[in-house]
Design a protein around this motif. Structure first.
Motif, mmCIF file in Angstrom:
data_model
loop_
_atom_site.group_PDB
_atom_site.id
_atom_site.type_symbol
_atom_site.label_atom_id
_atom_site.label_comp_id
_atom_site.label_asym_id
_atom_site.label_seq_id
_atom_site.Cartn_x
_atom_site.Cartn_y
_atom_site.Cartn_z
ATOM 1 N N VAL A 60 0.855 -1.180 0.000
ATOM 2 C CA VAL A 60 0.000 0.000 0.000
ATOM 3 C C VAL A 60 0.893 1.234 0.000
ATOM 4 N N GLU A 61 0.564 2.201 -0.821
ATOM 5 C CA GLU A 61 1.306 3.465 -0.880
ATOM 6 C C GLU A 61 0.863 4.345 0.285
ATOM 7 N N THR A 62 1.817 4.813 1.080
ATOM 8 C CA THR A 62 1.479 5.604 2.273
ATOM 9 C C THR A 62 0.699 6.873 1.926
ATOM 10 N N GLU A 63 1.030 7.502 0.811
ATOM 11 C CA GLU A 63 0.354 8.753 0.447
ATOM 12 C C GLU A 63 -1.149 8.574 0.294
ATOM 13 N N ALA A 64 -1.588 7.371 -0.106
ATOM 14 C CA ALA A 64 -3.012 7.111 -0.303
ATOM 15 C C ALA A 64 -3.780 7.057 1.011
#
Length: 112
Positions: A60-64
């Motif tokens: 999972v991309e942290t920014e999302a």
């Protein structure tokens, strides 16, 4: 930055079917979804999933995740990512099987 969640097979199937999850029983008990960094994932697997087969590793991309993602001190004083809301399937950027090979989980070479 990518972070990782290890799912048991039934937990992964529930996420796929429902489109979101509040996490595993430990996540529900703690009030947040536990994640690991790439550097922490193998130790997490060894500590919490020893001998477990049929696991799925999700990236999972942290920014999302926005402000619902908090970095908190945990094992050995290291900062671990914790998500204080449901995880949506649409936020999973990649996933891999996490096979058990000679007693240890084999992580994909292409996880960043």
């Amino acid at each position: 930055m990518l972070i990782y969640k290890i799912f048991r097979s039934d937990e992964w199937q529930d996420l796929v079917a429902q489109g979101e999850t509040s996490g595993a029983p430990i996540d529900l008990a703690d009030g947040f979804i536990h994640f690991s960094t790439a550097e922490q994932a193998a130790e997490t697997a060894a500590k919490h999933f020893a001998g477990a087969e049929g696991l799925i590793l999700a990236a999972v991309e942290t920014e999302a995740l926005g402000e619902a993602l908090k970095w908190e001190v945990s094992r050995g004083g290291a900062l671990f990512p914790h998500l204080f809301r449901k995880l949506r399937l649409s936020e999973v950027t990649a996933h891999w099987p996490l096979p058990l090979v000679e007693g240890a989980h084999r992580f994909p070479e292409d996880m960043a």
